[in-house]
Motif scaffolding. Sequence first.
Motif, mmCIF file in Angstrom:
data_model
loop_
_atom_site.group_PDB
_atom_site.id
_atom_site.type_symbol
_atom_site.label_atom_id
_atom_site.label_comp_id
_atom_site.label_asym_id
_atom_site.label_seq_id
_atom_site.Cartn_x
_atom_site.Cartn_y
_atom_site.Cartn_z
ATOM 1 N N ARG A 145 36.937 34.294 47.278
ATOM 2 C CA ARG A 145 38.086 33.462 46.899
ATOM 3 C C ARG A 145 38.606 33.932 45.554
ATOM 4 O O ARG A 145 37.818 34.320 44.696
ATOM 5 C CB ARG A 145 37.680 31.985 46.753
ATOM 6 N N LEU A 146 39.910 33.882 45.387
ATOM 7 C CA LEU A 146 40.536 34.202 44.109
ATOM 8 C C LEU A 146 41.465 33.056 43.733
ATOM 9 O O LEU A 146 42.324 32.660 44.515
ATOM 10 C CB LEU A 146 41.336 35.506 44.196
ATOM 11 N N VAL A 147 41.276 32.534 42.531
ATOM 12 C CA VAL A 147 42.156 31.497 41.995
ATOM 13 C C VAL A 147 42.940 32.105 40.840
ATOM 14 O O VAL A 147 42.353 32.639 39.891
ATOM 15 C CB VAL A 147 41.353 30.274 41.513
ATOM 16 N N VAL A 148 44.261 32.050 40.939
ATOM 17 C CA VAL A 148 45.134 32.533 39.868
ATOM 18 C C VAL A 148 45.676 31.311 39.132
ATOM 19 O O VAL A 148 46.348 30.469 39.714
ATOM 20 C CB VAL A 148 46.288 33.389 40.433
ATOM 21 N N TYR A 149 45.366 31.245 37.847
ATOM 22 C CA TYR A 149 45.760 30.096 37.030
ATOM 23 C C TYR A 149 47.095 30.402 36.350
ATOM 24 O O TYR A 149 47.185 31.279 35.493
ATOM 25 C CB TYR A 149 44.674 29.792 35.994
ATOM 26 N N GLY A 150 48.111 29.680 36.759
ATOM 27 C CA GLY A 150 49.479 29.980 36.338
ATOM 28 C C GLY A 150 49.693 29.860 34.847
ATOM 29 O O GLY A 150 49.378 28.839 34.231
ATOM 30 N N PRO A 203 47.139 40.541 30.985
ATOM 31 C CA PRO A 203 47.541 41.948 31.038
ATOM 32 C C PRO A 203 46.361 42.890 31.248
ATOM 33 O O PRO A 203 46.559 44.060 31.596
ATOM 34 C CB PRO A 203 48.185 42.184 29.667
ATOM 35 N N ILE A 204 45.142 42.398 31.025
ATOM 36 C CA ILE A 204 43.957 43.237 31.176
ATOM 37 C C ILE A 204 43.498 43.260 32.633
ATOM 38 O O ILE A 204 42.877 44.220 33.087
ATOM 39 C CB ILE A 204 42.845 42.732 30.229
ATOM 40 N N MET A 205 43.812 42.194 33.369
ATOM 41 C CA MET A 205 43.531 42.118 34.805
ATOM 42 C C MET A 205 44.849 41.845 35.541
ATOM 43 O O MET A 205 45.065 40.761 36.077
ATOM 44 C CB MET A 205 42.519 40.997 35.091
ATOM 45 N N PRO A 206 45.758 42.832 35.564
ATOM 46 C CA PRO A 206 47.096 42.615 36.114
ATOM 47 C C PRO A 206 47.071 42.545 37.642
ATOM 48 O O PRO A 206 46.033 42.772 38.270
ATOM 49 C CB PRO A 206 47.864 43.845 35.629
ATOM 50 N N PRO A 207 48.229 42.236 38.256
ATOM 51 C CA PRO A 207 48.269 42.102 39.715
ATOM 52 C C PRO A 207 47.700 43.298 40.470
ATOM 53 O O PRO A 207 47.055 43.121 41.502
ATOM 54 C CB PRO A 207 49.766 41.904 39.992
ATOM 55 N N ALA A 208 47.909 44.509 39.993
ATOM 56 C CA ALA A 208 47.372 45.676 40.699
ATOM 57 C C ALA A 208 45.846 45.637 40.730
ATOM 58 O O ALA A 208 45.224 46.016 41.738
ATOM 59 C CB ALA A 208 47.852 46.965 40.029
ATOM 60 N N GLN A 209 45.240 45.174 39.639
ATOM 61 C CA GLN A 209 43.787 45.068 39.613
ATOM 62 C C GLN A 209 43.309 43.955 40.531
ATOM 63 O O GLN A 209 42.290 44.087 41.215
ATOM 64 C CB GLN A 209 43.309 44.822 38.179
ATOM 65 N N ARG A 210 44.044 42.850 40.548
ATOM 66 C CA ARG A 210 43.714 41.769 41.487
ATOM 67 C C ARG A 210 43.726 42.293 42.925
ATOM 68 O O ARG A 210 42.836 42.003 43.716
ATOM 69 C CB ARG A 210 44.735 40.638 41.383
#
Length: 241
Positions: free
Chosen positions: A191-196, A169-176
């Motif tokens: 590169r960005l890796v999103v860990y599910g 919640p501190i780095m939400p999708p909008a920040q990504r």
Amino acid sequence: MMTVTTRTVEYPADNLTMVGYLALPAGAERRPAVLIGPEGVGLSDVERRRAEALAELGYVALAFDLHGGRYLEDPEEMLARCMPLLADPDRMRGIGHAALGVLRAEPRADPDRTAAVGYGTGGAVALELGRDGVDLRAIGTVNALTTGRPGEAVRIRCPVWAGVGSEDPIMPPAQRDAFTAEMQAAGVDWRLVVYGGALHAFHHPPVDHTVRPGVGYHPRHAQRAWRDIVALLAECLPVTD
């Protein structure tokens, strides 16, 4: 396992006396060097062990300090220190440059082959070094999708790898989205890796003090993120015998 030598190093930064943790690989020859930046709570045994792990791989590693030798267990105290810091790129750069100067001055470190890896606030410091045009071979961050001042990302001269939990919640999708847009517009190799399923600070083992909501350890993704960082360094800053 390679024999590792460690010691603490004191140096001035941000009007404080910082206490970093230096880990040296076996041998006497110069080696590539890596800065390791801690989460906002400050330098702990987690980052010290990571410095040792990198030294076992053949790197000179310095886990740098954020708070003058203090570890800020109280979330309110941590926020009171870190939020103004995160809003001030010049202060972050000062902390980063001071640590990088210590690392590059170490006789075992190759000052022309360095990388910066950081978590949370320490990752934001690593990114600001890149935006300041520092000659780094790689920047790796976890939980630190911070954006910089307009136009300064074009100064980043190396690949950037970033990892984040999908439920952070501190780095939400909008920040990504803002971070990746900045990197893309600047022509950075990113590169960005999103860990599910992972929360903020998913890489950090549980602690025995109060943490902010939205923070939680994910052991499987923690191992994956570490392997991803090691792979980034192997690609961009290989250790050659």
